[in-house]
Write a protein that holds these residues in place. Structure first.
Motif, PDB file in Angstrom:
ATOM      1  N   ASN A 220     125.646 -20.628  26.402  1.00 47.15           N
ATOM      2  CA  ASN A 220     124.453 -20.944  27.183  1.00 47.15           C
ATOM      3  C   ASN A 220     124.336 -19.860  28.237  1.00 47.15           C
ATOM      4  O   ASN A 220     125.153 -19.760  29.140  1.00 47.15           O
ATOM      5  N   PHE A 221     123.326 -19.014  28.088  1.00 46.93           N
ATOM      6  CA  PHE A 221     123.236 -17.810  28.907  1.00 46.93           C
ATOM      7  C   PHE A 221     122.357 -17.981  30.139  1.00 46.93           C
ATOM      8  O   PHE A 221     122.070 -17.027  30.848  1.00 46.93           O
ATOM      9  N   GLU A 222     121.937 -19.217  30.372  1.00 45.78           N
ATOM     10  CA  GLU A 222     121.267 -19.568  31.604  1.00 45.78           C
ATOM     11  C   GLU A 222     122.147 -20.581  32.331  1.00 45.78           C
ATOM     12  O   GLU A 222     123.221 -20.930  31.858  1.00 45.78           O
ATOM     13  N   LYS A 223     121.712 -21.048  33.476  1.00 38.63           N
ATOM     14  CA  LYS A 223     122.502 -22.031  34.197  1.00 38.63           C
ATOM     15  C   LYS A 223     122.621 -23.296  33.353  1.00 38.63           C
ATOM     16  O   LYS A 223     121.613 -23.913  33.009  1.00 38.63           O
ATOM     17  N   PRO A 224     123.852 -23.717  33.025  1.00 37.31           N
ATOM     18  CA  PRO A 224     123.995 -24.901  32.168  1.00 37.31           C
ATOM     19  C   PRO A 224     123.625 -26.181  32.902  1.00 37.31           C
ATOM     20  O   PRO A 224     123.698 -26.263  34.134  1.00 37.31           O
ATOM     21  N   ALA A 225     123.230 -27.175  32.139  1.00 38.34           N
ATOM     22  CA  ALA A 225     122.932 -28.485  32.711  1.00 38.34           C
ATOM     23  C   ALA A 225     124.205 -29.091  33.307  1.00 38.34           C
ATOM     24  O   ALA A 225     125.330 -28.721  32.948  1.00 38.34           O
ATOM     25  N   ARG A 226     124.029 -30.036  34.211  1.00 39.45           N
ATOM     26  CA  ARG A 226     125.157 -30.659  34.913  1.00 39.45           C
ATOM     27  C   ARG A 226     126.185 -31.232  33.951  1.00 39.45           C
ATOM     28  O   ARG A 226     127.401 -31.201  34.216  1.00 39.45           O
ATOM     29  N   PHE A 227     125.727 -31.785  32.846  1.00 40.67           N
ATOM     30  CA  PHE A 227     126.632 -32.506  31.952  1.00 40.67           C
ATOM     31  C   PHE A 227     127.375 -31.595  30.978  1.00 40.67           C
ATOM     32  O   PHE A 227     128.208 -32.052  30.197  1.00 40.67           O
ATOM     33  N   VAL A 228     127.101 -30.296  30.993  1.00 41.58           N
ATOM     34  CA  VAL A 228     127.713 -29.376  30.031  1.00 41.58           C
ATOM     35  C   VAL A 228     129.106 -28.961  30.498  1.00 41.58           C
ATOM     36  O   VAL A 228     129.326 -28.669  31.673  1.00 41.58           O
ATOM     37  N   HIS A 229     130.040 -28.934  29.560  1.00 38.82           N
ATOM     38  CA  HIS A 229     131.382 -28.412  29.812  1.00 38.82           C
ATOM     39  C   HIS A 229     131.732 -27.435  28.695  1.00 38.82           C
ATOM     40  O   HIS A 229     131.464 -27.713  27.521  1.00 38.82           O
TER      41      HIS A 229
END
Length: 265
Positions: A220-229
């Protein structure tokens, strides 16, 4: 092979199950080796595979093509296929699209919506097609929402979502999927309904957890969503990353509190 009855048993036993999106045979085989419980051929492929800025351009044939590839390679997971944007606007459309997905190898189809889907869900079930209903943040409605925003953020909105869940479960929905809703609301849904509830950005109390495969591999080359790990970080290979996700879900080590939205309702 994991069937719908197995997912229902997991819920009854309080055993969380894993779900990842997948779009091709190689990753599907890797998920089989890692014993991922369920796979979603998501319309997210429009963004991570095709390069679109939303899921809206994805077609029925796109999803069917990728479903066939996944189903050929994975003989372990429960396989769900998305019905893409406007492919179930009318009942005849829904029947055609869902039939295509089941013939491609899916075990269930996923639709985005609420109470208005009741007749479609009922007819599909009567014809042997299980449904997973996606509520909360539904990406096919991003232009209505005005962006990718937290849903069910107050009591009225939460009660509306609960009413939608009641309507689709009463109509025969086999599973629910909640995206980007407060953890407290997801916990209420999980406790109230006897069908498995899959979460993404919905807290640890859901029966299953799903992530977009590319997100959990750090692609994910943009800011990932809060729930992403990023489960690949520090791992030797992709199969190990899938295993870590699966075991983290089983142990309720993922999602952590920081991955959820905590709002008093």
């Amino acid at each position: 092979m994991i069937r719908l009855s197995q997912l229902a048993q997991y819920k009854a036993e309080g055993k969380p199950f894993s779900c990842l999106t997948c779009y091709d045979a190689s990753f599907a085989k890797a998920m089989e080796i890692a014993e991922i419980d369920s796979i979603l051929i998501g319309d997210s492929l429009g963004m991570v595979i095709q390069g679109h800025d939303s899921t809206l351009p994805v077609t029925v044939e796109d999803i069917a093509y990728h479903t066939r590839a996944v189903a050929r390679a994975n003989h372990h997971a429960f396989i769900m296929a998305d019905l893409p944007f406007m492919s179930y606007a009318t009942l005849p459309d829904a029947i055609r699209a869902a039939t295509t997905m089941m013939q491609a190898g899916a075990h269930a189809v996923k639709l985005e919506g609420g109470a208005w889907l009741a007749e479609t869900i009922r007819v599909l079930k009567q014809n042997g097609i299980p449904t997973c209903v996606h509520l909360g943040l539904t990406p096919q409605s991003v232009n209505v929402f005005g962006g990718y925003k937290l849903q069910g953020r107050n009591r009225d909105a939460a009660d509306h979502l609960l009413a939608d869940c009641q309507a689709v479960v009463d109509a025969g929905a086999a599973l629910l999927l909640l995206e980007v809703v407060p953890a407290q609301l997801a916990k209420e849904v999980q406790a109230r309904f006897n069908v498995p509830v899959i979460g993404i950005g919905a807290g640890v109390d859901c029966d299953g957890q799903v992530l977009v495969m590319h997100d959990m591999l750090g692609l994910n080359f943009e800011k990932p969503a809060r729930f992403v790990h990023d489960f690949l970080q520090g791992k030797g290979n992709i199969v190990d990353a899938f295993r870590d996700f699966h075991h983290s879900v089983q142990k309720r080590a993922y999602p952590e509190a920081k991955h959820a939205f905590h709002i008093a309702l």
